[in-house]
Motif scaffolding. Structure first.
Motif, PDB file in Angstrom:
ATOM      1  N   ASP A   1       0.866  -1.171   0.000  1.00  0.00           N
ATOM      2  CA  ASP A   1       0.000   0.000   0.000  1.00  0.00           C
ATOM      3  C   ASP A   1       0.906   1.224   0.000  1.00  0.00           C
ATOM      4  OD1 ASP A   1      -2.424   1.615   0.288  1.00  0.00           O
ATOM      5  OD2 ASP A   1      -1.728   1.959   2.353  1.00  0.00           O
ATOM      6  N   ALA A   2       1.058   1.838  -1.171  1.00  0.00           N
ATOM      7  CA  ALA A   2       1.954   2.991  -1.330  1.00  0.00           C
ATOM      8  C   ALA A   2       3.353   2.632  -0.814  1.00  0.00           C
ATOM      9  CB  ALA A   2       1.379   4.221  -0.634  1.00  0.00           C
ATOM     10  N   GLU A   3       3.873   3.367   0.195  1.00  0.00           N
ATOM     11  CA  GLU A   3       5.238   3.131   0.664  1.00  0.00           C
ATOM     12  C   GLU A   3       5.354   1.955   1.630  1.00  0.00           C
ATOM     13  OE1 GLU A   3       3.639   5.096   4.288  1.00  0.00           O
ATOM     14  OE2 GLU A   3       3.120   4.878   2.185  1.00  0.00           O
ATOM     15  N   LEU A   4       4.223   1.331   1.953  1.00  0.00           N
ATOM     16  CA  LEU A   4       4.199   0.249   2.938  1.00  0.00           C
ATOM     17  C   LEU A   4       4.142  -1.104   2.244  1.00  0.00           C
ATOM     18  CD1 LEU A   4       3.973   0.098   6.109  1.00  0.00           C
ATOM     19  CD2 LEU A   4       1.544  -0.338   5.734  1.00  0.00           C
ATOM     20  N   THR A   5       5.002  -2.033   2.667  1.00  0.00           N
ATOM     21  CA  THR A   5       5.032  -3.376   2.078  1.00  0.00           C
ATOM     22  C   THR A   5       5.110  -4.420   3.177  1.00  0.00           C
ATOM     23  OG1 THR A   5       6.165  -2.576   0.093  1.00  0.00           O
ATOM     24  CG2 THR A   5       6.280  -4.931   0.520  1.00  0.00           C
ATOM     25  N   LEU A   6       4.351  -5.490   3.016  1.00  0.00           N
ATOM     26  CA  LEU A   6       4.473  -6.682   3.844  1.00  0.00           C
ATOM     27  C   LEU A   6       5.067  -7.780   2.975  1.00  0.00           C
ATOM     28  CD1 LEU A   6       0.957  -6.820   5.604  1.00  0.00           C
ATOM     29  CD2 LEU A   6       3.024  -5.640   6.367  1.00  0.00           C
ATOM     30  N   ARG A   7       6.135  -8.399   3.461  1.00  0.00           N
ATOM     31  CA  ARG A   7       6.804  -9.448   2.675  1.00  0.00           C
ATOM     32  C   ARG A   7       7.497 -10.418   3.613  1.00  0.00           C
ATOM     33  NH1 ARG A   7      12.150  -8.735   3.116  1.00  0.00           N
ATOM     34  NH2 ARG A   7      13.085  -6.633   3.202  1.00  0.00           N
ATOM     35  N   PRO A   8       7.879 -11.598   3.103  1.00  0.00           N
ATOM     36  CA  PRO A   8       8.618 -12.541   3.953  1.00  0.00           C
ATOM     37  C   PRO A   8       9.990 -11.997   4.356  1.00  0.00           C
ATOM     38  CG  PRO A   8       7.685 -13.656   2.043  1.00  0.00           C
ATOM     39  CD  PRO A   8       7.527 -12.180   1.800  1.00  0.00           C
ATOM     40  N   LEU A   9      10.464 -12.437   5.481  1.00  0.00           N
ATOM     41  CA  LEU A   9      11.824 -12.151   5.921  1.00  0.00           C
ATOM     42  C   LEU A   9      12.806 -12.825   4.962  1.00  0.00           C
ATOM     43  CD1 LEU A   9      13.127 -10.731   8.417  1.00  0.00           C
ATOM     44  CD2 LEU A   9      13.248 -12.999   9.474  1.00  0.00           C
ATOM     45  N   ARG A  10      13.897 -12.133   4.634  1.00  0.00           N
ATOM     46  CA  ARG A  10      14.895 -12.671   3.708  1.00  0.00           C
ATOM     47  C   ARG A  10      16.232 -12.831   4.411  1.00  0.00           C
ATOM     48  NH1 ARG A  10      13.275  -8.042  -0.681  1.00  0.00           N
ATOM     49  NH2 ARG A  10      11.269  -8.929  -1.349  1.00  0.00           N
ATOM     50  N   ARG A  11      17.091 -13.618   3.807  1.00  0.00           N
ATOM     51  CA  ARG A  11      18.408 -13.844   4.390  1.00  0.00           C
ATOM     52  C   ARG A  11      19.172 -12.531   4.550  1.00  0.00           C
ATOM     53  NH1 ARG A  11      20.843 -18.517   4.952  1.00  0.00           N
ATOM     54  NH2 ARG A  11      19.372 -19.489   3.518  1.00  0.00           N
ATOM     55  N   ARG A  12      19.068 -11.677   3.550  1.00  0.00           N
ATOM     56  CA  ARG A  12      19.835 -10.427   3.593  1.00  0.00           C
ATOM     57  C   ARG A  12      19.275  -9.411   4.587  1.00  0.00           C
ATOM     58  NH1 ARG A  12      17.473 -10.280  -1.596  1.00  0.00           N
ATOM     59  NH2 ARG A  12      15.919  -8.617  -1.910  1.00  0.00           N
ATOM     60  N   ASP A  13      18.115  -9.709   5.198  1.00  0.00           N
ATOM     61  CA  ASP A  13      17.543  -8.825   6.214  1.00  0.00           C
ATOM     62  C   ASP A  13      18.189  -9.019   7.586  1.00  0.00           C
ATOM     63  OD1 ASP A  13      15.517  -7.686   4.533  1.00  0.00           O
ATOM     64  OD2 ASP A  13      14.297  -9.489   4.808  1.00  0.00           O
ATOM     65  N   ARG A  14      19.064  -9.997   7.720  1.00  0.00           N
ATOM     66  CA  ARG A  14      19.515 -10.402   9.050  1.00  0.00           C
ATOM     67  C   ARG A  14      20.026  -9.226   9.881  1.00  0.00           C
ATOM     68  NH1 ARG A  14      24.093 -11.493  11.613  1.00  0.00           N
ATOM     69  NH2 ARG A  14      25.329 -11.214   9.727  1.00  0.00           N
ATOM     70  N   ARG A  15      20.963  -8.471   9.365  1.00  0.00           N
ATOM     71  CA  ARG A  15      21.557  -7.409  10.178  1.00  0.00           C
ATOM     72  C   ARG A  15      20.515  -6.347  10.560  1.00  0.00           C
ATOM     73  NH1 ARG A  15      27.151  -4.768   8.372  1.00  0.00           N
ATOM     74  NH2 ARG A  15      27.756  -6.891   8.941  1.00  0.00           N
ATOM     75  N   ALA A  16      19.727  -5.895   9.580  1.00  0.00           N
ATOM     76  CA  ALA A  16      18.740  -4.848   9.862  1.00  0.00           C
ATOM     77  C   ALA A  16      17.670  -5.354  10.822  1.00  0.00           C
ATOM     78  CB  ALA A  16      18.095  -4.377   8.559  1.00  0.00           C
ATOM     79  N   PHE A  17      17.249  -6.619  10.661  1.00  0.00           N
ATOM     80  CA  PHE A  17      16.195  -7.160  11.511  1.00  0.00           C
ATOM     81  C   PHE A  17      16.690  -7.364  12.943  1.00  0.00           C
ATOM     82  CE2 PHE A  17      13.494 -10.768  12.986  1.00  0.00           C
ATOM     83  CZ  PHE A  17      12.281 -10.091  12.963  1.00  0.00           C
ATOM     84  N   GLU A  18      17.894  -7.891  13.084  1.00  0.00           N
ATOM     85  CA  GLU A  18      18.436  -8.087  14.429  1.00  0.00           C
ATOM     86  C   GLU A  18      18.661  -6.748  15.132  1.00  0.00           C
ATOM     87  OE1 GLU A  18      21.815 -10.614  13.944  1.00  0.00           O
ATOM     88  OE2 GLU A  18      20.587 -12.415  13.631  1.00  0.00           O
ATOM     89  N   THR A  19      19.109  -5.743  14.397  1.00  0.00           N
ATOM     90  CA  THR A  19      19.262  -4.407  14.978  1.00  0.00           C
ATOM     91  C   THR A  19      17.910  -3.870  15.447  1.00  0.00           C
ATOM     92  OG1 THR A  19      21.177  -3.935  13.580  1.00  0.00           O
ATOM     93  CG2 THR A  19      20.006  -2.042  14.499  1.00  0.00           C
ATOM     94  N   LEU A  20      16.879  -4.101  14.653  1.00  0.00           N
ATOM     95  CA  LEU A  20      15.533  -3.659  15.007  1.00  0.00           C
ATOM     96  C   LEU A  20      15.053  -4.325  16.292  1.00  0.00           C
ATOM     97  CD1 LEU A  20      13.248  -1.872  13.727  1.00  0.00           C
ATOM     98  CD2 LEU A  20      12.371  -3.996  12.713  1.00  0.00           C
ATOM     99  N   LEU A  21      15.295  -5.627  16.423  1.00  0.00           N
ATOM    100  CA  LEU A  21      14.879  -6.351  17.624  1.00  0.00           C
ATOM    101  C   LEU A  21      15.617  -5.851  18.863  1.00  0.00           C
ATOM    102  CD1 LEU A  21      14.652 -10.010  16.265  1.00  0.00           C
ATOM    103  CD2 LEU A  21      12.751  -8.498  16.869  1.00  0.00           C
TER     104      LEU A  21
END
Length: 208
Positions: free
Chosen positions: A11-31
């Protein structure tokens, strides 16, 4: 019918998608950045403390459950940046035809409408594409931010479930909210939750 996987909703700038391997660093930082913000609301195991699953374990689990249609765990991204998660599960078919919704948002980006829009995107998909009849959300009464999401999306409050889910070290009371597909006025694609949220909470600039 079971949902298609991998699933991407936008929806415009918002996206829902599966977690990817390359998301690891950004996702762990977020947690890590949101640990204190989320810990009062995270479900816990009353039997034993389990270590947080690794990124690879999360990927395998979400892939397996998504393909089986049992649980959809989607990364919420705003302007391409990981910002939270929205999930549906367990997904039940047949006589119950329902799912339980969960969500969390980065504390630094809370209050911008990302959580209700992400939940609305997923609920519209569950009703229109998956064909479910009902969704529910269970929220601790103290979690004002999460309560606002359910109420903005017009989920009905169904009452208090006492000592319902183990959270933060004890079984906690939760308020239950629900919405059924026949309560939503839909467009030609069978969608309506996000459209109603946009009409009621977003101005011409897209602010919420």
């Amino acid at each position: 019918m079971p949902p298609v996987w991998p699933l991407v909703l936008s929806d415009a700038e918002l996206t829902l998608r599966p977690l990817r391997r390359r998301d690891r660093r950004a996702f762990e930082t977020l947690l890590v950045r949101n640990r204190e913000w989320l810990s009062p609301w995270d479900a816990t195991d009353p039997e034993r403390r389990r270590p947080r699953p690794t990124h690879a374990e999360l990927l395998r689990w979400s892939e397996r459950e998504g393909r089986a249609g049992r649980h959809l765990s989607l990364l919420l991204c705003a302007d391409g940046r990981p910002t939270g998660q929205v999930s549906a599960g367990p997904i039940l078919y047949g006589a119950q035809s329902s799912a339980t919704i969960g969500y969390w948002i980065d504390h630094a980006r809370a209050g911008r409408g990302y959580a209700p829009r992400g939940v609305a995107l997923l609920v519209d998909h569950l009703f229109a594409e998956v064909g479910l009849h009902r969704v529910e959300i269970n929220i601790r009464p103290e979690n004002e931010a999460s309560l606002r999401v359910a109420r903005k999306l017009h989920l009905r409050e169904e009452g208090l479930r006492e000592r319902f889910i183990h959270v933060d070290g004890a079984f906690r009371d939760h308020l239950s909210f629900a919405l059924t597909a026949d309560e939503v006025e839909t467009d030609e694609r069978g969608r309506g939750v996000l459209a109603r949220y946009r009409r009621e909470h977003m101005g011409a600039t897209g602010a919420s």
